[in-house]
Motif scaffolding. Structure first.
Motif, mmCIF file in Angstrom:
data_model
loop_
_atom_site.group_PDB
_atom_site.id
_atom_site.type_symbol
_atom_site.label_atom_id
_atom_site.label_comp_id
_atom_site.label_asym_id
_atom_site.label_seq_id
_atom_site.Cartn_x
_atom_site.Cartn_y
_atom_site.Cartn_z
ATOM 1 N N THR A 317 0.814 -1.219 0.000
ATOM 2 C CA THR A 317 0.000 0.000 0.000
ATOM 3 C C THR A 317 0.849 1.272 0.000
ATOM 4 O O THR A 317 0.311 2.378 0.142
ATOM 5 C CB THR A 317 -0.929 0.008 1.228
ATOM 6 O OG1 THR A 317 -0.179 -0.336 2.397
ATOM 7 C CG2 THR A 317 -2.059 -0.995 1.059
ATOM 8 N N SER A 343 2.290 6.671 7.104
ATOM 9 C CA SER A 343 0.953 6.199 6.745
ATOM 10 C C SER A 343 0.986 5.577 5.355
ATOM 11 O O SER A 343 1.982 5.661 4.637
ATOM 12 C CB SER A 343 -0.054 7.354 6.788
ATOM 13 O OG SER A 343 0.343 8.393 5.894
ATOM 14 N N GLU A 346 -1.954 4.153 -0.302
ATOM 15 C CA GLU A 346 -3.217 3.619 -0.821
ATOM 16 C C GLU A 346 -4.058 3.170 0.371
ATOM 17 O O GLU A 346 -3.626 2.351 1.170
ATOM 18 C CB GLU A 346 -2.949 2.446 -1.758
ATOM 19 C CG GLU A 346 -4.188 1.859 -2.408
ATOM 20 C CD GLU A 346 -4.774 2.752 -3.489
ATOM 21 O OE1 GLU A 346 -5.996 2.650 -3.755
ATOM 22 O OE2 GLU A 346 -4.016 3.555 -4.083
ATOM 23 N N GLY A 347 -5.246 3.740 0.512
ATOM 24 C CA GLY A 347 -6.065 3.438 1.675
ATOM 25 C C GLY A 347 -5.818 4.458 2.780
ATOM 26 O O GLY A 347 -5.119 5.456 2.597
ATOM 27 N N ASP A 348 -6.398 4.197 3.943
ATOM 28 C CA ASP A 348 -6.350 5.187 5.026
ATOM 29 C C ASP A 348 -5.643 4.668 6.277
ATOM 30 O O ASP A 348 -5.920 5.130 7.383
ATOM 31 C CB ASP A 348 -7.760 5.638 5.382
ATOM 32 C CG ASP A 348 -8.675 4.471 5.767
ATOM 33 O OD1 ASP A 348 -8.195 3.314 5.767
ATOM 34 O OD2 ASP A 348 -9.853 4.713 6.065
ATOM 35 N N ASP A 350 -3.018 4.348 9.141
ATOM 36 C CA ASP A 350 -1.947 5.050 9.831
ATOM 37 C C ASP A 350 -0.961 3.991 10.317
ATOM 38 O O ASP A 350 -1.270 3.224 11.230
ATOM 39 C CB ASP A 350 -2.493 5.851 11.013
ATOM 40 C CG ASP A 350 -3.293 7.051 10.579
ATOM 41 O OD1 ASP A 350 -2.932 7.662 9.559
ATOM 42 O OD2 ASP A 350 -4.285 7.375 11.252
#
Length: 395
Positions: A317, A343, A346-348, A350
């Motif tokens: 990611t 972080s 790709e995506g959220d 953390d």
């Protein structure tokens, strides 16, 4: 070599052939008299406390002996031997496949040739063949991993040319990478058919422009095979204020089983205020829809994304790293504090954050270093704390 790189390679080769001859030593005896031998010693204690595995510590000694010959008929020779010895029991995971239930301290024991090459210098052109150190720009893409006791070096033919004003040209064909795990480990050597090209122009006054193409074909681990092309701008606004901007694009290459395309971006500012040194940066190793990400398999990875080395391999990611550092001397000791917020691209997710502290000073010929890093995990890896105490000297 791809069509994109052939013109630059031809330019380097042509400049090499047309360079003016340099002054040579009068005799082989004189060249030998001009030879130099150095001994470098580095003793280090490392302690790792990592959630999920048994903690580990190591006390190791690196001994490096370097012989550099003088120059005769434009040629010189270098031989460098390294030895890494554990001064206590090897009851930790040294990266070679032992003690796998303990935290990794990637300093395996071993004695090997670190560098051995023949150098040919003529005018502004240098040709080097053999096992050698290759450090390009800030080592984000190609470096020596000098923090580890066993350095990464390259079996290669390299050409460097500085005969044109304000222009530096570099090309290397790499057929083997001698990795930090040593010759005794299956992961110690990676066979390559890799081309490295780097060209810089510093005649703009406001900074230096660097263009590069790194065509990595790793025959041992094809998942690291990639083609990377990029531009780097090292800007200077004043004596105490500068900035770095960089962009690169990467695709899979060779027989890489992954089919991907990803980008790299960097924006970084540096400032000096009296004795303070500040740095603020944002670095992105992009992801291709979460399936694969930008990789830097030949880099000095320890210098980036935190000293606990949680991101030696880029997650699929990707990684976004917002970091800040501040340094200031306290008496004879140089102190620097670094903070990373990490972080996913790709995506959220953390991933976590890391706080690091390094203090260094010199007592006579001995350099002393204290270094500490603390990674607090959120959605990636595990909490990890690392401590180093180091003493080094060169004779």
């Amino acid at each position: 070599m791809t069509q994109t790189l052939r013109p630059l390679a031809a330019c380097i080769a042509l400049t090499t052939l047309s360079a003016a001859p340099a002054l040579a030593a009068d005799s082989l005896t004189e060249a030998l008299e001009n030879s130099e031998t150095k001994l470098h010693l580095r003793t280090r204690f490392e302690d790792v406390d990592q959630d999920g595995v048994e903690s580990s510590s190591a006390l190791t000694q690196k001994t490096r002996l370097t012989f550099q010959s003088g120059t005769f008929n434009n040629m010189s020779f270098l031989l460098e031997m390294d030895d890494t010895t554990a001064l206590t029991d090897v009851d930790y995971n040294d990266g070679t496949g032992i003690n796998t239930d303990t935290a990794v301290i990637a300093d395996p024991e071993g004695t090997e040739v670190n560098q051995v090459y023949v150098n040919y210098q003529m005018g502004g052109t240098k040709a080097r063949y053999g096992r050698q150190r290759i450090l390009l720009d800030n080592q984000r893409f190609v470096g020596g991993v000098g923090w580890r006791q066993n350095e990464q070096t390259f079996d290669a033919l390299s050409l460097t040319n500085k005969s044109l004003e304000n222009i530096d040209l570099f090309y290397a064909y790499v057929h083997n990478v001698n990795r930090i795990f040593g010759e005794g480990s299956p992961a110690g050597d990676h066979n390559h058919e890799t081309h490295l090209l780097n060209a810089s122009f510093s005649g703009l006054g406001a900074g230096k422009l660097v263009g590069y193409g790194y065509l990595i074909e790793n025959k041992t681990a094809q998942v690291f095979s990639s083609d990377t092309f990029g531009l780097r701008w090292e800007g200077k606004l004043s004596e105490s204020l500068g900035y770095n901007l960089e962009y690169a694009s990467q695709t899979d290459a060779g027989d890489n089983p992954m089919d991907y395309s990803a980008d790299y971006m960097l924006a970084e500012g540096v400032a000096g205020v009296q004795k303070f040194k500040f740095k603020l940066g944002y670095e992105v190793l992009g992801s291709d829809d979460g399936n694969a990400a930008f990789t830097t398999s030949l880099a000095t990875l320890h210098a980036f994304q935190g000293w606990t080395d949680k991101f030696l391999g880029t997650p699929a990611t990707g990684v976004e790293d917002l970091y800040v550092s501040a340094g200031h001397p306290v008496g004879p000791v140089n102190l620097t504090v670094v903070y990373h917020s990490l972080s996913a691209n790709e995506g959220d997710m953390d991933y976590g954050n890391e706080l690091g502290l390094v203090a260094g000073t010199k007592v006579g010929p001995v350099g002393l270093t204290f270094k500490y890093a603390d990674y607090s995990a959120d959605d990636y890896a595990t909490d990890t704390r690392k401590l180093w105490l180091m003493a080094a000297m060169t004779f």
